[in-house]
Design a protein around this motif. Structure first.
Motif, PDB file in Angstrom:
ATOM      1  N   LEU A  83       0.840  -1.193   0.000  1.00  0.00           N
ATOM      2  CA  LEU A  83       0.000   0.000   0.000  1.00  0.00           C
ATOM      3  C   LEU A  83       0.876   1.245   0.000  1.00  0.00           C
ATOM      4  O   LEU A  83       1.774   1.382   0.836  1.00  0.00           O
ATOM      5  N   ASP A 110      -1.165  -7.634   8.429  1.00  0.00           N
ATOM      6  CA  ASP A 110      -2.159  -8.180   7.504  1.00  0.00           C
ATOM      7  C   ASP A 110      -2.976  -9.319   8.109  1.00  0.00           C
ATOM      8  O   ASP A 110      -3.790  -9.930   7.412  1.00  0.00           O
ATOM      9  N   ARG A 148      -1.210  -3.149   3.552  1.00  0.00           N
ATOM     10  CA  ARG A 148      -2.601  -2.868   3.901  1.00  0.00           C
ATOM     11  C   ARG A 148      -2.972  -3.649   5.161  1.00  0.00           C
ATOM     12  O   ARG A 148      -2.793  -4.870   5.218  1.00  0.00           O
ATOM     13  N   PHE A 181     -10.928   2.198   4.479  1.00  0.00           N
ATOM     14  CA  PHE A 181     -10.876   1.846   3.068  1.00  0.00           C
ATOM     15  C   PHE A 181     -12.273   1.746   2.471  1.00  0.00           C
ATOM     16  O   PHE A 181     -13.111   0.982   2.952  1.00  0.00           O
TER      17      PHE A 181
END
Length: 412
Positions: A83, A110, A148, A181
């Motif tokens: 990301l 993650d 991310r 997000f």
């Protein structure tokens, strides 16, 4: 130079190699945390700017002595979804870039854990090892390369990245909205509405550069921050602030591409640039015609990268039939093909949800420019002089960066 620093400098991926090597050259890997110092501008009275922040004080633990505008977290090579967060920090009001502002970030990995690592300072263990700092350049720019995050294992919250801010002239550090997000199933409508827009909207709209997800995120210092020393403003107030999300609403379309519908401008055309030109109870039709001709010219010139809307919200002697005839006649007179002429019964109308835009009907006009659904500029009572028309065009030019060419993750 330790092995971790070397590995950061030698990451190779087409399109990012040189950028990341430059990041390595600039980064300080062995800096010591500086002492927390008071600045020339104290908190407002005895009140803490930001209202206090649980965990923000940990930004000083392990802080490098020299902080650069680019940071690469330990998660970048962890095997998760890479990301890249890029953007600018602006002074209060959203017009001028802010330099030397420290952004501290911390996040889950993650798998959804704030995972510590062996040897890290025990005071910072609750933030995990995926944490770091950037310091804005003169143009306000910063870049973060990370992984991310995933939601907490119990799925109680959307995936997010925490941010705290330290300005050079404000004594207190404070937090801004967590980065979340768009498209996250856990980011429900109720959770969206609960966002405070501290420093602006924290909702990231993700793009794809190969396998890397990219998001542009700008921060407005002091926006919706309690006890922030806000400069006095004698101008009339209208509309949401730069940095906030442009909310969805459904005006009636009397003329233009979506004639005969109630289409949300932001929902349908929010991917690139948009301009919404609001006029309420004080229409100046000669100025309106000049603005509409300008918006038509820019819409034709920029094609898919710009959608423009006129939203008429005059509540005096409102009649739907009369309003539609009036706007249709205007569209035909100006031979508009790209610009949508829309209307609402009033700017306090709940059914169309235009009330969420906080437009002052007594303002002669309110012009909102957005990109990727976030407000990037706003003007109130702006006359259509040659200088002001050029100013709007320059704003659009400046916002059309190389990210426009990247596809959204939802295109795949």
């Amino acid at each position: 130079m330790d092995k971790m620093c070397i590995s950061k400098g030698l990451r190779k991926r087409q399109g990012y190699c040189l950028f990341l090597i430059f990041s390595w050259v600039l980064m300080s890997c062995n800096g010591q945390a500086p002492q927390k110092t008071s600045s020339t501008s104290a908190s407002k009275g005895d009140q803490v700017v930001g209202g206090g922040c649980d965990g923000c004080e940990l930004m000083y633990v392990g802080m490098p002595a020299q902080i650069q505008a680019i940071d690469t977290s330990a998660g970048w090579l962890s095997g998760g979804q890479q990301l890249h967060i890029t953007g600018k920090v602006y002074e209060y009001g959203g017009k001028e870039p802010a330099s030397d502002v420290i952004i501290y970030y911390w996040q889950t990995d993650d798998k959804g854990y704030y995972s510590p690592k062996k040897g890290m300072d025990p005071r910072a263990r609750r933030h995990g090892h995926l944490r770091g700092w950037v310091k804005t350049r003169k143009d306000g720019r910063y870049d973060i390369f990370t992984v991310r995050p995933s939601p907490y294992p119990n799925n109680s919250e959307p995936a997010h990245i925490h941010l705290s801010i330290k300005e050079p002239t404000i004594k207190d550090e404070y937090y801004v909205d967590e980065l979340v997000f768009d498209g996250d199933k856990l980011l429900t409508t109720s959770k969206r509405k609960a966002l405070k827009n501290r420093g602006g909207s924290g909702i990231l709209r993700l793009l794809l550069d190969g396998d890397i997800q990219v998001a542009e995120h700008n921060i407005i210092l002091g926006l919706n921050i309690p006890h922030y020393p806000i400069p006095k403003n004698t101008e009339i107030s209208s509309g949401l602030e730069i940095g906030e999300d442009n909310p969805s609403f459904t005006p009636f379309h009397a003329y233009g591409p979506d004639k005969g519908t109630k289409t949300c401008p932001v929902c349908k055309y929010g991917r690139y640039n948009g301009i919404i030109y609001y006029v309420g109870n004080k229409p100046d039709w000669e100025d309106i015609k000049t603005w509409l001709q300008f918006l038509e010219f820019e819409s034709e010139r920029r094609k898919a990268y710009l959608k423009a809307y006129f939203v008429y919200g005059n509540e005096k002697e409102y009649s739907r039939e009369k309003r539609e005839r009036e706007l249709e006649a205007l569209g035909k007179e100006l031979n508009l093909q790209y610009t949508a002429l829309t209307y609402v019964p009033s700017f306090t109308d709940i059914k169309s949800e235009v009330v969420g835009n906080k437009i002052n009907p007594e303002a002669e006009n309110t012009i909102v420019i957005y990109k990727n659904s976030a407000i990037i500029d706003k003007y109130v009572n702006l006359k259509p002089s040659a200088e002001n028309l050029a100013r709007i065009a320059e704003t659009l030019d400046a916002s059309q960066n190389n990210l426009f060419e990247l596809p959204s993750i939802f295109d795949h």
